[in-house]
Design a protein around this motif. Structure first.
Motif, PDB file in Angstrom:
ATOM      1  N   VAL A   1       0.866  -1.182   0.000  1.00 61.07           N
ATOM      2  CA  VAL A   1       0.000   0.000   0.000  1.00 61.07           C
ATOM      3  C   VAL A   1       0.898   1.226   0.000  1.00 61.07           C
ATOM      4  O   VAL A   1       1.809   1.342   0.821  1.00 61.07           O
TER       5      VAL A   1
ATOM      6  N   THR B   1      -0.025   5.779  -7.596  1.00 59.15           N
ATOM      7  CA  THR B   1       0.686   6.284  -6.408  1.00 59.15           C
ATOM      8  C   THR B   1       0.215   7.712  -6.156  1.00 59.15           C
ATOM      9  O   THR B   1      -0.245   8.384  -7.093  1.00 59.15           O
ATOM     10  N   PRO B   2       0.320   8.197  -4.933  1.00 58.59           N
ATOM     11  CA  PRO B   2      -0.223   9.521  -4.618  1.00 58.59           C
ATOM     12  C   PRO B   2       0.340  10.604  -5.542  1.00 58.59           C
ATOM     13  O   PRO B   2       1.549  10.640  -5.785  1.00 58.59           O
TER      14      PRO B   2
ATOM     15  N   ASN C   1      -0.066   4.534   0.133  1.00 65.61           N
ATOM     16  CA  ASN C   1      -0.755   5.777   0.507  1.00 65.61           C
ATOM     17  C   ASN C   1       0.191   6.808   1.103  1.00 65.61           C
ATOM     18  O   ASN C   1      -0.042   8.000   1.008  1.00 65.61           O
ATOM     19  N   ASN C   2       1.260   6.311   1.745  1.00 66.69           N
ATOM     20  CA  ASN C   2       2.169   7.241   2.421  1.00 66.69           C
ATOM     21  C   ASN C   2       3.412   7.551   1.599  1.00 66.69           C
ATOM     22  O   ASN C   2       4.388   8.054   2.134  1.00 66.69           O
TER      23      ASN C   2
END
Ligand code: AMP
Length: 621
Positions: A150, A181-182, A152-153
């Motif tokens: 994941v 990806t963000p 997210n960060n």
């Protein structure tokens, strides 16, 4: 130890890196940032996206790894950075580099994930938590789809060797990952070349990237004669010492390495092998640095192992050789390095060690120095032994010329009489004694004597033993040139190699790195290729011998596995390093095969005109 301020003025500490990273760089012995590091680190630390044009060997890994590490929050064991690499090897290498630079960041975790490794192992490692992922695109995509990874960060994404990922067909996976990806992440894209597709990816997925390209040196004509030797890490020291032994006109050398640690390590190893040597690096105070240079000038040391910065501006006329033990970052550094020889109107010699993956530097340097860099093969133990014997013989000749030896004649005569041993045996024992520190025989060379050596003729001396008329010429003692004429199998197993079959068709010319100077015979080449690569004699065409290489006609478009075998085959201890010749590379300089007119009804005389070079030999079938 005090650090000389002028040497470290442009060091890593001026780039804004944090103390734990600076400490790690000091541990690994990096002295100054490479050009790509000096340019990229501040840009990435400032949070910009980056488009970097850089090859392997320029130090690009640290250029992105250091700022990336600086941004990691160690308290959160979630992936904060992702590095995509084209191959599993590169993923592992990059992960190892990160681990090294994060040595003073306790609790830091990096995880390489790549295809071919067990999914279970990777899933377990991912579930334990990690700060950075280094992976190949396919496997990263798999994990993203399974949600085992994941992002997210994610703060930072690096695409390493983007053109290679494109070449290997990963570009769609890369785009997919970029889209998953963000959007607010920082992105750095590194590529050795910038084809349009890569530029398009950069345009679509990078935000106002700063473009960094390491300029190559403006071309300079150099007068130094330049050679390269293809070798790899484990062999370099052996190659260095052998080359230093056989090089003509060796007086003093600067050996360039990349790190402070390496200067000390290599200097110690050379010292252990009997050289007078010192390390020169940025840790030395100005005073100590000057002392090393004075000792080099005075001849109390012959070799200085240095980093680029420490040797900057060094001007010592007796430096006959520059050895690029570690390849320089760019052509500009190379030109500076080789400028340390050929001083004060003397001729200089530069030798470059290149690992196979660094071979691309050759063309760049040739372009920058406007000069061809000739290939040099690591001298064989036999060649080194021959050189040692030549030097030893010269010493003996000089001593006979210059020293008063009457007393010693009496000693020898007494030994002959009292012990009943021949003068030749006594001489051999003395030679052994005199060369104990630096034996004339090298491990791996033949046990017998050296090749005939060219030294000044011995002065005639009243009581000198004379060679009986018709004495045989000196033996060839070198292991490098076996006298046998059958195809050489060179230490490989005798298991028969599978015979390959080829549909009759076009032949192509291949270059092999052995030639007339190495004493090779066409039939040895045929024998080795037939036995080792399983290419039947009927599929081997014309062989042309040149001084230091030969060309061989073999079926065109040989498969990669066979090329690999052909590259590694050894003939007379020389690796063939077979490669396809480039168009126009082959110049057939053999004399025209036109028979002179028949004389008096006799057969035409086909003899080759004397002195025709390079020599051409028709293959013996
Ligand atoms: P890379 O281009 O990242 O594959 O790096 C090539 C080699 O250069 C690696 O062996 C690095 O350890 C080494 N290297 C990178 N930066 C430096 C530096 N500033 N000083 C000395 N060696 C370096």
């Amino acid at each position: 130890m005090t650090t000389s301020p002028d040497l470290n003025a442009a060091g890593f500490d001026s780039l804004g890196l944090a103390q734990p990273l600076l400490q790690a760089l000091a541990d690994v012995g990096y002295e100054t940032p490479s050009p790509i590091q000096a340019a990229c680190i501040p840009v990435l630390l400032a949070g910009h996206d980056l488009l970097g044009e850089a090859q392997t060997g320029t130090g690009k890994t640290a250029a992105f790894a250091l700022p990336l590490l600086q941004k990691i929050d160690l308290k959160r064991a979630v992936p904060q950075a992702l590095i995509l690499t084209p191959t599993r090897e590169l993923a592992i290498q990059v992960a190892e580099a990160l681990q090294k630079y994060a040595h003073h960041m306790p609790g830091f975790h990096v995880l390489p994930i790549y295809g071919g490794q067990s999914m279970v192992v990777q899933l377990r490692a991912l579930s334990r938590g990690t700060h950075v992922i280094v992976g190949t695109p396919g496997r990263v995509m798999d994990h993203l789809e399974r949600k085992s990874l994941v992002l997210n960060n994610l703060q930072m994404l690096v695409l390493d060797e983007a053109d290679e990922m494109l070449r290997m067909g990963f570009i769609d996976d890369v785009k997919w990952i970029l889209e998953h990806t963000p959007a607010e992440r920082q992105t750095a894209l590194f590529s050795a070349t910038m084809p349009d597709v890569i530029r398009r990816v950069a345009r679509e997925h990078l935000r106002e990237p700063q473009e960094i390209k390491i300029r190559s040196a403006t071309s300079t004509v150099v007068t130094t004669s330049q050679s390269y030797c293809q070798t790899h890490g484990g062999q370099k020291l052996e190659a260095l010492t052998r080359i230093l032994e056989v090089e003509d006109d060796f007086d003093a050398a600067i050996v360039f390495v990349r790190t402070k640690t390496a200067t000390v390590e290599i200097a110690d190893k050379l010292e252990a092998r009997g050289y007078s040597v010192a390390a020169l690096n940025g840790d030395l105070t100005q005073g100590l640095r000057e002392q090393v240079i004075e000792r080099l000038k005075a001849g109390t040391i012959d070799i200085v192992v240095a980093t680029d910065v420490a040797a900057r501006g060094l001007d010592v006329a007796r430096v006959s050789h520059v050895i690029n033990y570690d390849v320089p970052y760019d052509t500009e550094a190379y030109v500076h390095r080789i400028g340390r020889t050929g001083r004060a109107g003397r001729t200089g010699r530069a030798i470059l060690f290149l690992a196979p993956r660094e071979m691309y530097m050759l063309k760049l340097i040739e372009r920058a120095t406007k000069q061809k860099i000739t290939a040099l093969t690591m001298p064989t133990p036999g060649e080194v032994a021959n050189r040692r014997v030549a030097q030893f013989t010269q010493q003996i000749v000089d001593i006979i010329k210059t020293e008063k030896l009457d007393f010693f004649f009496d000693v020898v005569r007494r030994m002959e009489g009292e012990q009943d041993i021949a003068a030749r045996e006594i001489a051999a024992a003395l030679a052994w004694l005199a060369t104990r520190e630096r034996p004339l025989q090298m491990p791996g060379a033949n046990d017998h004597a050296p090749r005939e050596v060219a030294v000044a003729p011995a002065p005639t001396f009243e009581r000198k033993e004379r060679k009986p008329a018709g004495a045989k010429p000196a033996e060839d003692f070198s292991a490098a040139e076996p006298r046998r004429e059958r195809p050489v199998k060179e230490g490989r197993s005798d298991t028969p190699v599978k015979q390959r079959s080829f549909t009759p068709g076009a032949l192509a010319r291949y270059r092999i790195e052995i030639g007339r100077n190495q004493g090779v015979l066409p039939k040895e080449i045929v024998g080795a290729i037939a036995n080792e690569a399983g290419i039947a004699g009927k599929d081997i065409g014309q062989i042309n011998l040149f001084d230091d290489y030969s060309s061989v006609e073999l079926p065109a478009n040989l498969p990669a596995d066979l090329m690999d075998v052909l590259r590694r085959i050894r003939v007379r201890q020389f690796a063939l390093k077979t490669r396809v010749m480039e168009p126009g590379e082959f110049v057939d300089t053999r004399p025209p095969r036109r028979a002179p007119p028949a004389r008096d009804g006799k057969k035409p005389d086909w003899k080759k005109p004397a002195g025709a070079k390079p020599e051409w030999k028709k293959r013996e079938r």
